[in-house]
Structures are given as structure tokens and as C-alpha cells.
Scaffold this motif. Structure first.
Motif, PDB file in Angstrom:
ATOM      1  N   LYS A 171     -17.249 -10.076  14.278  1.00  0.00           N
ATOM      2  CA  LYS A 171     -16.977 -11.225  15.149  1.00  0.00           C
ATOM      3  C   LYS A 171     -18.202 -12.125  15.201  1.00  0.00           C
ATOM      4  CE  LYS A 171     -14.005  -8.673  18.281  1.00  0.00           C
ATOM      5  NZ  LYS A 171     -13.883  -8.164  19.650  1.00  0.00           N
ATOM      6  N   THR A 172     -17.944 -13.407  15.235  1.00  0.00           N
ATOM      7  CA  THR A 172     -19.038 -14.368  15.367  1.00  0.00           C
ATOM      8  C   THR A 172     -19.441 -14.458  16.841  1.00  0.00           C
ATOM      9  OG1 THR A 172     -17.561 -16.237  15.742  1.00  0.00           O
ATOM     10  CG2 THR A 172     -18.123 -15.738  13.441  1.00  0.00           C
ATOM     11  N   ILE A 173     -20.569 -15.066  17.088  1.00  0.00           N
ATOM     12  CA  ILE A 173     -21.027 -15.267  18.468  1.00  0.00           C
ATOM     13  C   ILE A 173     -20.025 -16.159  19.211  1.00  0.00           C
ATOM     14  CG2 ILE A 173     -22.850 -16.295  19.884  1.00  0.00           C
ATOM     15  CD1 ILE A 173     -24.778 -14.853  18.137  1.00  0.00           C
ATOM     16  N   LYS A 174     -19.525 -17.153  18.519  1.00  0.00           N
ATOM     17  CA  LYS A 174     -18.537 -18.058  19.113  1.00  0.00           C
ATOM     18  C   LYS A 174     -17.295 -17.277  19.564  1.00  0.00           C
ATOM     19  CE  LYS A 174     -16.584 -22.578  18.073  1.00  0.00           C
ATOM     20  NZ  LYS A 174     -16.444 -23.600  17.038  1.00  0.00           N
ATOM     21  N   GLU A 175     -16.807 -16.370  18.707  1.00  0.00           N
ATOM     22  CA  GLU A 175     -15.643 -15.554  19.073  1.00  0.00           C
ATOM     23  C   GLU A 175     -15.957 -14.658  20.265  1.00  0.00           C
ATOM     24  OE1 GLU A 175     -13.497 -14.988  14.714  1.00  0.00           O
ATOM     25  OE2 GLU A 175     -15.223 -13.734  15.235  1.00  0.00           O
ATOM     26  N   ARG A 176     -17.145 -14.105  20.294  1.00  0.00           N
ATOM     27  CA  ARG A 176     -17.537 -13.234  21.399  1.00  0.00           C
ATOM     28  C   ARG A 176     -17.620 -14.014  22.718  1.00  0.00           C
ATOM     29  NH1 ARG A 176     -19.325  -8.342  19.406  1.00  0.00           N
ATOM     30  NH2 ARG A 176     -19.675  -8.292  17.175  1.00  0.00           N
ATOM     31  N   GLY A 187     -15.268 -13.986  26.509  1.00  0.00           N
ATOM     32  CA  GLY A 187     -15.831 -13.887  27.847  1.00  0.00           C
ATOM     33  C   GLY A 187     -17.170 -13.173  27.923  1.00  0.00           C
ATOM     34  N   GLN A 188     -17.752 -12.818  26.784  1.00  0.00           N
ATOM     35  CA  GLN A 188     -19.056 -12.177  26.808  1.00  0.00           C
ATOM     36  C   GLN A 188     -20.120 -13.193  27.219  1.00  0.00           C
ATOM     37  OE1 GLN A 188     -20.170 -10.039  23.258  1.00  0.00           O
ATOM     38  NE2 GLN A 188     -18.156  -9.103  23.023  1.00  0.00           N
ATOM     39  N   GLN A 189     -21.112 -12.733  27.961  1.00  0.00           N
ATOM     40  CA  GLN A 189     -22.247 -13.574  28.305  1.00  0.00           C
ATOM     41  C   GLN A 189     -23.044 -13.838  27.022  1.00  0.00           C
ATOM     42  OE1 GLN A 189     -22.841 -14.917  31.325  1.00  0.00           O
ATOM     43  NE2 GLN A 189     -20.903 -14.003  31.965  1.00  0.00           N
ATOM     44  N   LEU A 190     -23.776 -14.933  26.980  1.00  0.00           N
ATOM     45  CA  LEU A 190     -24.499 -15.341  25.775  1.00  0.00           C
ATOM     46  C   LEU A 190     -25.444 -14.255  25.274  1.00  0.00           C
ATOM     47  CD1 LEU A 190     -25.022 -17.577  23.736  1.00  0.00           C
ATOM     48  CD2 LEU A 190     -26.782 -18.475  25.261  1.00  0.00           C
ATOM     49  N   GLN A 191     -26.253 -13.681  26.156  1.00  0.00           N
ATOM     50  CA  GLN A 191     -27.202 -12.647  25.739  1.00  0.00           C
ATOM     51  C   GLN A 191     -26.459 -11.431  25.181  1.00  0.00           C
ATOM     52  OE1 GLN A 191     -29.950 -11.452  28.775  1.00  0.00           O
ATOM     53  NE2 GLN A 191     -31.116 -10.152  27.405  1.00  0.00           N
ATOM     54  N   ASN A 212     -24.563  -7.923  20.795  1.00  0.00           N
ATOM     55  CA  ASN A 212     -23.445  -7.257  20.131  1.00  0.00           C
ATOM     56  C   ASN A 212     -23.294  -7.702  18.682  1.00  0.00           C
ATOM     57  OD1 ASN A 212     -22.832  -5.772  22.394  1.00  0.00           O
ATOM     58  ND2 ASN A 212     -21.176  -7.112  23.065  1.00  0.00           N
ATOM     59  N   ALA A 213     -23.482  -8.998  18.421  1.00  0.00           N
ATOM     60  CA  ALA A 213     -23.390  -9.502  17.052  1.00  0.00           C
ATOM     61  C   ALA A 213     -24.489  -8.897  16.185  1.00  0.00           C
ATOM     62  CB  ALA A 213     -23.474 -11.027  17.046  1.00  0.00           C
ATOM     63  N   ASP A 214     -25.690  -8.811  16.731  1.00  0.00           N
ATOM     64  CA  ASP A 214     -26.820  -8.232  16.000  1.00  0.00           C
ATOM     65  C   ASP A 214     -26.574  -6.749  15.701  1.00  0.00           C
ATOM     66  OD1 ASP A 214     -29.547  -8.378  14.910  1.00  0.00           O
ATOM     67  OD2 ASP A 214     -30.060  -7.080  16.610  1.00  0.00           O
ATOM     68  N   THR A 215     -26.115  -6.019  16.696  1.00  0.00           N
ATOM     69  CA  THR A 215     -25.836  -4.597  16.520  1.00  0.00           C
ATOM     70  C   THR A 215     -24.734  -4.390  15.487  1.00  0.00           C
ATOM     71  OG1 THR A 215     -26.494  -4.147  18.794  1.00  0.00           O
ATOM     72  CG2 THR A 215     -25.139  -2.477  17.706  1.00  0.00           C
ATOM     73  N   SER A 216     -23.704  -5.198  15.556  1.00  0.00           N
ATOM     74  CA  SER A 216     -22.593  -5.107  14.611  1.00  0.00           C
ATOM     75  C   SER A 216     -23.063  -5.335  13.171  1.00  0.00           C
ATOM     76  CB  SER A 216     -21.520  -6.129  14.988  1.00  0.00           C
ATOM     77  OG  SER A 216     -20.478  -6.116  14.070  1.00  0.00           O
ATOM     78  N   LEU A 217     -23.901  -6.342  12.979  1.00  0.00           N
ATOM     79  CA  LEU A 217     -24.424  -6.644  11.649  1.00  0.00           C
ATOM     80  C   LEU A 217     -25.301  -5.508  11.123  1.00  0.00           C
ATOM     81  CD1 LEU A 217     -24.617  -8.696   9.362  1.00  0.00           C
ATOM     82  CD2 LEU A 217     -26.537  -9.732  10.561  1.00  0.00           C
ATOM     83  N   LYS A 218     -26.144  -4.960  11.991  1.00  0.00           N
ATOM     84  CA  LYS A 218     -27.002  -3.843  11.582  1.00  0.00           C
ATOM     85  C   LYS A 218     -26.177  -2.626  11.183  1.00  0.00           C
ATOM     86  CE  LYS A 218     -31.078  -5.123  14.240  1.00  0.00           C
ATOM     87  NZ  LYS A 218     -31.861  -4.891  15.448  1.00  0.00           N
ATOM     88  N   MET A 219     -25.131  -2.316  11.952  1.00  0.00           N
ATOM     89  CA  MET A 219     -24.285  -1.163  11.639  1.00  0.00           C
ATOM     90  C   MET A 219     -23.518  -1.391  10.337  1.00  0.00           C
ATOM     91  SD  MET A 219     -24.982   1.190  13.668  1.00  0.00           S
ATOM     92  CE  MET A 219     -23.743   2.307  13.055  1.00  0.00           C
TER      93      MET A 219
END
Length: 165
Positions: A4-9, A13-17, A22-29
Motif C-alpha cells: 500500500k502507498t502512503i496515500k492509500e494508508r 484513516g491512518q495518521q501520517l506518522q 507502516n509503509a517503511d516496515t512493509s517495504l523492508k519485509m
């Protein structure tokens, strides 16, 4: 599946931080899983870098048609594979790449008979090339926003290796 992109997140309803984290963790995994699968594939007795090209008479077919046929071709010749599709930077021509691992020598005839949309190029991988291949595939997956480098295609054979470690 594309992360998922940050925009989708943010739309969810996810907060920006939290969305960035979550995007960073997803990419690392995703990169961890990819690296692990590349290592497993390269540990097979036979490993190849395969390029699937499309000839002019089939160029107008849907992307999913090619992806489905690549899966069928790879399943017929190898136990493990990782594949992706992309468009060439020079001619913007659609093509697919695969990293293939097999316990025995690849049956080229079966592959050529299954893939009927163009040509297939098989390059046996030596130890020296392994890092170059891994870096190429990883580079494409990092381009999450690049429209031409989407989802990877994996064989199901990795599950037996991933449960062992």
C-alpha cells in the motif's frame, strides 16, 4: 501483491506518522522475503536468469495473458521461480524476467513449446552473477511507484523452505 502507498494508508484513516512507519516496515519485509527467496533459488543445483520477450504479432494482448503464460511455462520447467514484468527503457517494450531454480537441468523444449508469444532467453547463473541478479530484481521491487514494475510472480515452492528457517 503491491504494498500500500502512503496515500492509500492515509485514505484508510491512518495518521501520517503511522502511515510512513507502516509503509517503511512493509517495504523492508518485502525486500527481506525477496532476498531470502533469491538466495533459496540460487542454492538450487541449476539456476537461470530467463527473459521472455513478446513478438510483434502478440504485442497487443493483455498483460495478464502474458503473466499467466509465464507462470505456466515456469511451472513446467522449474520448482522455484521469481518473475517480474517491465517495460524496456530504450524502446518501452513489454517483457518479463525470471530467476529460476531447479534440481535438474531445464527442459528447454518444454519451455519453448509452452511460451508461444515470442522468444525465451536462458542464461545459466554463476556465483559471480548471483549478486547482480538479486540487485536487479530488488531494484525493480523498490520502484513501488513505478507503474511498469508491479507485482512479482512467485512459485509456491518457497513455502517448504520458509517454514524451515
Amino acid at each position: 501483491m503491491q504494498p500500500k502507498t502512503i496515500k492509500e494508508r492515509l485514505k484508510e484513516g491512518q495518521q501520517l506518522q503511522r502511515a510512513f512507519l507502516n509503509a517503511d516496515t512493509s517495504l523492508k519485509m518485502r525486500n527481506y522475503r525477496l532476498t531470502k527467496r533469491v538466495k533459496i533459488t540460487l542454492q538450487q543445483p541449476q539456476s537461470y536468469f530467463v527473459t521472455f520477450t513478446i513478438d510483434n504479432k502478440h504485442i497487443g494482448l493483455k498483460r495478464e495473458t502474458f503473466r499467466r503464460k509465464v507462470k505456466e511455462t515456469l511451472r513446467s520447467i522449474a520448482s522455484l521461480y521469481i518473475a517480474n514484468d517491465d517495460y524496456g527503457s530504450k524502446n518501452n517494450r513489454y517483457h518479463l524476467h525470471a530467476l529460476v531454480g531447479s534440481l535438474s537441468k531445464i527442459d528447454y523444449t518444454t519451455a519453448y513449446n509452452t511460451w508461444q508469444y515470442g522468444t525465451i532467453d536462458f542464461q545459466p547463473i554463476t556465483t559471480k552473477e548471483a549478486l547482480r541478479i538479486k540487485n536487479y530484481i530488488t531494484k525493480l521491487t523498490l520502484h513501488a511507484t513505478k507503474e511498469t514494475a508491479r507485482d512479482l510472480i512467485y512459485s509456491r515452492g518457497f513455502t517448504q523452505y520458509e517454514t524451515l528457517s
